[in-house]
Design a protein around this motif. Sequence first.
Motif, PDB file in Angstrom:
ATOM      1  N   PRO A 104       7.602  -3.231  -1.643  1.00  0.00           N
ATOM      2  CA  PRO A 104       6.305  -3.111  -0.956  1.00  0.00           C
ATOM      3  C   PRO A 104       6.422  -2.522   0.446  1.00  0.00           C
ATOM      4  O   PRO A 104       5.505  -1.873   0.926  1.00  0.00           O
ATOM      5  CB  PRO A 104       5.797  -4.553  -0.913  1.00  0.00           C
ATOM      6  N   GLU A 105       7.579  -2.738   1.090  1.00  0.00           N
ATOM      7  CA  GLU A 105       7.781  -2.184   2.437  1.00  0.00           C
ATOM      8  C   GLU A 105       8.605  -0.894   2.397  1.00  0.00           C
ATOM      9  O   GLU A 105       9.049  -0.407   3.433  1.00  0.00           O
ATOM     10  CB  GLU A 105       8.535  -3.205   3.306  1.00  0.00           C
TER      11      GLU A 105
ATOM     12  N   LEU B  66       4.178   7.239  -1.989  1.00  0.00           N
ATOM     13  CA  LEU B  66       5.153   6.745  -1.013  1.00  0.00           C
ATOM     14  C   LEU B  66       4.646   5.447  -0.374  1.00  0.00           C
ATOM     15  O   LEU B  66       3.472   5.363   0.002  1.00  0.00           O
ATOM     16  CB  LEU B  66       5.332   7.802   0.091  1.00  0.00           C
ATOM     17  N   PRO B  67       5.526   4.449  -0.230  1.00  0.00           N
ATOM     18  CA  PRO B  67       5.085   3.241   0.487  1.00  0.00           C
ATOM     19  C   PRO B  67       4.569   3.595   1.889  1.00  0.00           C
ATOM     20  O   PRO B  67       5.257   4.290   2.645  1.00  0.00           O
ATOM     21  CB  PRO B  67       6.364   2.387   0.561  1.00  0.00           C
ATOM     22  N   GLN B  68       3.392   3.109   2.202  1.00  0.00           N
ATOM     23  CA  GLN B  68       2.786   3.405   3.513  1.00  0.00           C
ATOM     24  C   GLN B  68       3.702   2.946   4.647  1.00  0.00           C
ATOM     25  O   GLN B  68       3.770   3.583   5.704  1.00  0.00           O
ATOM     26  CB  GLN B  68       1.413   2.716   3.604  1.00  0.00           C
ATOM     27  N   ALA B  69       4.417   1.858   4.413  1.00  0.00           N
ATOM     28  CA  ALA B  69       5.292   1.309   5.462  1.00  0.00           C
ATOM     29  C   ALA B  69       6.321   2.347   5.896  1.00  0.00           C
ATOM     30  O   ALA B  69       6.661   2.432   7.081  1.00  0.00           O
ATOM     31  CB  ALA B  69       5.989   0.051   4.947  1.00  0.00           C
ATOM     32  N   LEU B  70       6.819   3.148   4.964  1.00  0.00           N
ATOM     33  CA  LEU B  70       7.808   4.172   5.321  1.00  0.00           C
ATOM     34  C   LEU B  70       7.166   5.291   6.126  1.00  0.00           C
ATOM     35  O   LEU B  70       7.786   5.853   7.027  1.00  0.00           O
ATOM     36  CB  LEU B  70       8.462   4.751   4.064  1.00  0.00           C
ATOM     37  N   GLN B  71       5.942   5.622   5.770  1.00  0.00           N
ATOM     38  CA  GLN B  71       5.228   6.638   6.531  1.00  0.00           C
ATOM     39  C   GLN B  71       5.036   6.142   7.974  1.00  0.00           C
ATOM     40  O   GLN B  71       5.272   6.870   8.925  1.00  0.00           O
ATOM     41  CB  GLN B  71       3.872   6.935   5.872  1.00  0.00           C
TER      42      GLN B  71
ATOM     43  N   PRO C 196       0.820  -1.218   0.000  1.00  0.00           N
ATOM     44  CA  PRO C 196       0.000   0.000   0.000  1.00  0.00           C
ATOM     45  C   PRO C 196       0.853   1.267   0.000  1.00  0.00           C
ATOM     46  O   PRO C 196       1.955   1.279   0.541  1.00  0.00           O
ATOM     47  CB  PRO C 196      -0.800  -0.100   1.303  1.00  0.00           C
ATOM     48  N   SER C 197       0.315   2.314  -0.618  1.00  0.00           N
ATOM     49  CA  SER C 197       0.986   3.616  -0.600  1.00  0.00           C
ATOM     50  C   SER C 197       0.173   4.563   0.276  1.00  0.00           C
ATOM     51  O   SER C 197      -0.978   4.267   0.633  1.00  0.00           O
ATOM     52  CB  SER C 197       1.092   4.194  -2.016  1.00  0.00           C
TER      53      SER C 197
END
Length: 490
Positions: A126-127, A163-168, A71-72
């Motif tokens: 993905p991450e 932006l990858p949601q994982a980074l957020q 997810p982004s």
Amino acid sequence: MLEKFSRRTFAKLAGLASLGLGTTAAKVEEAHAQAVAPKLAPGSFPSGFIWGTATSAYQVEGAVKEDGRGPSIWDTFSHQPGHIADGTSADRANDHYHLYKEDVGLIKDLGVKAYRFSIAWPRVFPEGTGTPNPRGLDFYNRLIDELLANGIEPYATLYHWDLPQALQDRVGGWQSSETSKAFADYSAYVAERITDRVKTLFTLNEVGRFLNFGYGWAIDAPGLKLPPKQLNQARHNVALAHGLSVQAIRAHGRAGTRVGPAENIAACVPAIDTPENVRAAEIATRELNAGFLDVILEGKYTEHFLEYAGANAPTFTADELKIIGERNDFVGLNIYAPQFYVEATDKVPGFSVLPFPNSFPHMNSEWLRIGPETAYWVPRLAAKVWNIDTIYITENGTSSVDQVTPDGKIYDLDRIMFLRNYLTQLQRCIAEGVPVRGYFLWSLMDNFEWIFGFEKRFGLYHVDFDTLVRKPKLSVDFYRNVVARNAVDV
Ligand code: BG6
């Protein structure tokens, strides 16, 4: 609520801020090599001029859960109630992920030889970091091969806001320089695998938009309202990401790969064409772009920027500025509305921004004020201020209501009017010797217009979002004619 936070509001806020600048004007070099103006027939573009069109991943692809994509921040944001005007998301969008071959056919039918698309970071990582997902890049390999098989040169953007949601979640996205480093790793990975076929890469699309709107005013994903110091720091992290990405592409891409930004430059226009006002517009161009475009092109923040920001200035090191100021092979400029009409003033820093009257005309999108001369002044001023030798217009275009008439056609005469006038001014600028080498019309087809959902249509091709049928608007004929003649009617 969406109306309240229009781009018009943004322009106004930024304009007022600029008026508050209170120190000595920075010096813009006086001496500039006189560009040799090409000899062009009226309305004609130079031979070899690159005509193209553009889209971005989240706006057209759909297939958000397919082949291992993560997810982004836009998936998350668009699914939260109240964020998107028509309550939609881009879960399916144009389903370009599956229909890309048909879409390459549409590009070919325009007669253009270049296509600018973006790569979705969360498909590839993905991450955000860590283990890559090869099936994600496979899609772009298929797309690139299809484009090349049809004689269309691929131009890829590495970041168009998804932006990858994982980074957020993990580090606060662009609030952390961990994201800058992750972007460099992602850039290296992609460059290594596609630059055998893709010769031109854009790092980030429209920092001026996604940063302010996403992290400053909670209009775009991820919907944050950071205080000024943190917002400036986040912008600095993005500038660092750009520099690190340029380095990564040079280190991992094939020799000869070209890289640069695609920025919605704060568009300054002299209100009246006098030498004093032109000079004022040069100063304004530099100062009103100090937070991103200027720092990446000069490798330092302007005195005014730092002084005005005061305690809210970003924290940075000399080494970071060196990375941020890495040489670019070109500068991509997205050109839409005139943002700041300026005139000269004795008051430092030497320009003032004039207020817009309420009656100033705009296109179907309320933020898109009509100012064809923007396509003349913006590249001209940018080339002069930063001594740029290669400019691409990476986006230009307009929304239109685009009714389908009873005969089944779409007579988007307002889009044709807009394009004809902007292209005429662009030609004027090139004829005077400004080094604009290509033009990418936004957009190939109607798509998911961020906070406006599917309500705003920017495409040359109309898309029925129920059936996914693509249909050429009248502007397809217009643009095809321009491209075939390498000229615009004057
Ligand atoms: C540019 C973006 O700002 O303008 C595009 O790079 C976008 O992605 C286009 O589609 C139109 O903007 P908006 O805000 O009207 O959707």
